[in-house]
Design a protein around this motif. Structure first.
Motif, mmCIF file in Angstrom:
data_model
loop_
_atom_site.group_PDB
_atom_site.id
_atom_site.type_symbol
_atom_site.label_atom_id
_atom_site.label_comp_id
_atom_site.label_asym_id
_atom_site.label_seq_id
_atom_site.Cartn_x
_atom_site.Cartn_y
_atom_site.Cartn_z
ATOM 1 N N ASN A 2 15.621 38.322 52.533
ATOM 2 C CA ASN A 2 16.883 39.135 52.592
ATOM 3 C C ASN A 2 16.651 40.536 52.188
ATOM 4 N N ILE A 3 17.637 41.418 52.740
ATOM 5 C CA ILE A 3 17.439 42.783 52.431
ATOM 6 C C ILE A 3 18.582 43.143 51.585
ATOM 7 N N ASP A 4 17.925 43.353 50.330
ATOM 8 C CA ASP A 4 18.970 43.566 49.247
ATOM 9 C C ASP A 4 19.246 45.023 49.056
ATOM 10 N N LYS A 5 19.153 45.943 49.975
ATOM 11 C CA LYS A 5 19.547 47.314 49.640
ATOM 12 C C LYS A 5 20.612 47.576 50.651
ATOM 13 N N LYS A 6 21.410 48.577 50.393
ATOM 14 C CA LYS A 6 22.584 48.988 51.084
ATOM 15 C C LYS A 6 22.183 49.343 52.649
ATOM 16 N N VAL A 7 22.822 48.642 53.938
ATOM 17 C CA VAL A 7 22.635 48.949 55.256
ATOM 18 C C VAL A 7 24.006 49.630 55.478
ATOM 19 N N ILE A 8 23.877 50.495 56.464
ATOM 20 C CA ILE A 8 24.958 51.368 57.218
ATOM 21 C C ILE A 8 24.428 51.301 58.601
ATOM 22 N N TYR A 9 25.450 51.703 59.655
ATOM 23 C CA TYR A 9 25.261 51.792 61.046
ATOM 24 C C TYR A 9 25.661 53.209 61.400
ATOM 25 N N GLY A 10 24.777 53.465 62.558
ATOM 26 C CA GLY A 10 24.817 55.174 63.100
ATOM 27 C C GLY A 10 24.834 55.048 64.642
ATOM 28 N N GLU A 11 24.858 56.173 64.864
ATOM 29 C CA GLU A 11 24.402 56.394 66.449
ATOM 30 C C GLU A 11 23.345 57.417 66.619
ATOM 31 N N PHE A 12 22.199 56.670 67.395
ATOM 32 C CA PHE A 12 20.889 57.264 67.487
ATOM 33 C C PHE A 12 21.115 58.538 68.261
ATOM 34 N N ILE A 13 20.495 59.592 67.984
ATOM 35 C CA ILE A 13 20.457 60.937 68.642
ATOM 36 C C ILE A 13 19.119 61.159 69.395
ATOM 37 N N ASN A 14 18.255 61.289 68.802
ATOM 38 C CA ASN A 14 16.952 61.628 69.184
ATOM 39 C C ASN A 14 15.606 61.362 67.872
ATOM 40 N N ARG A 15 14.467 61.421 68.443
ATOM 41 C CA ARG A 15 13.304 61.073 67.533
ATOM 42 C C ARG A 15 12.484 62.268 67.885
ATOM 43 N N PRO A 16 12.261 63.456 67.259
ATOM 44 C CA PRO A 16 11.442 64.358 67.466
ATOM 45 C C PRO A 16 9.840 64.256 67.350
ATOM 46 N N ASN A 17 9.652 63.228 66.298
ATOM 47 C CA ASN A 17 8.330 62.921 66.160
ATOM 48 C C ASN A 17 8.276 61.292 65.733
ATOM 49 N N ARG A 18 7.102 60.863 65.084
ATOM 50 C CA ARG A 18 6.735 59.450 65.076
ATOM 51 C C ARG A 18 7.546 58.809 63.978
#
Length: 230
Positions: A2-18
């Motif tokens: 189980n994941i017991d922390k708050k989880v929210i949704y979003g829209e991915f934009i980009n990943r400038p680094n790893r």
């Protein structure tokens, strides 16, 4: 698990680094941490929906970790810290039949020049070393590993061969961080040396496991073995 922390949704934009990515949440662009050094290029596509887990460490620069993304309708967990936790839960609950007899479970134990994820011991004192690899790449329902070249992964496999040849138990478990896979195979086009090492391990009777998981916003759980194609 189980994941017991708050989880929210979003829209991915980009990943400038790893380690960092930008995500839009409620019309606000925020920087988040990416807990996966793999490429994930076929998953983290601009505009895709991602899942963020809230983290409130004092020294953190970001409030959220990007833990999963939707690829079409499929949720793929990309948190590289998750596989060992999921496998440990499965070992404790006896959900990996081949390894049920091992009741003593130790994490991060050294053998030779490698540190394996698990050292398992049964009531007779027999020892089994298990390495876990998280799998996030899939193509047409076929899960593959690795999604980036990994000399470290090849080294682990050859160390497992050495352990097996010295009379110890040895295995590698590929934890596929998604469900509904047809089969698993090494991603030879990405890293032919890893694929060769995996076949050498198989020829030396190192166990090769592949298990898929159910994944949602609140949990990820090992559910069933899938066919390994070498």
């Amino acid at each position: 698990m189980n994941i017991d922390k708050k989880v929210i949704y979003g829209e991915f934009i980009n990943r400038p680094n790893r380690f960092q990515a930008y995500v839009k949440v409620d019309d606000e662009t925020i920087m988040v941490h990416v807990p996966n050094t793999g490429r994930c290029k076929e998953i983290l596509i601009p505009g895709c929906t991602v899942m963020l887990r809230e983290e409130n460490g004092i020294k953190r620069k970001t409030k959220y970790d990007l833990i999963a993304a939707f690829k079409d309708e499929k949720i793929i967990n990309i948190d590289s810290q998750i596989p060992n936790k999921v496998v440990e839960e499965a070992l404790i609950n006896g959900n990996i039949p081949r390894l049920r007899k091992f009741k003593t479970i130790e994490r991060e134990k050294t053998y030779g020049n490698s540190r394996f994820d698990f050292k398992l011991t049964d009531d007779n004192g027999d020892v089994y070393y298990l390495e876990v690899k998280g799998v996030t790449y899939e193509e047409n329902g076929i899960a593959k590993f690795p999604d980036a070249p990994t000399q470290r992964g090849r080294k682990h496999l050859l160390e497992l061969v050495d352990a097996k040849n010295k009379g110890l138990g040895a295995g590698v478990l590929f934890l596929i961080q998604m469900d509904n896979m047809k089969e698993f195979m090494p991603y030879d086009d990405m890293d032919v040396d890893f694929g060769e090492a995996l076949r050498i391990a198989y020829e030396n009777e190192v166990d090769i496991f592949a298990y898929e998981c159910t994944v949602d916003a609140r949990s990820i759980t090992l559910i069933k073995a899938i066919t390994v194609i070498l």
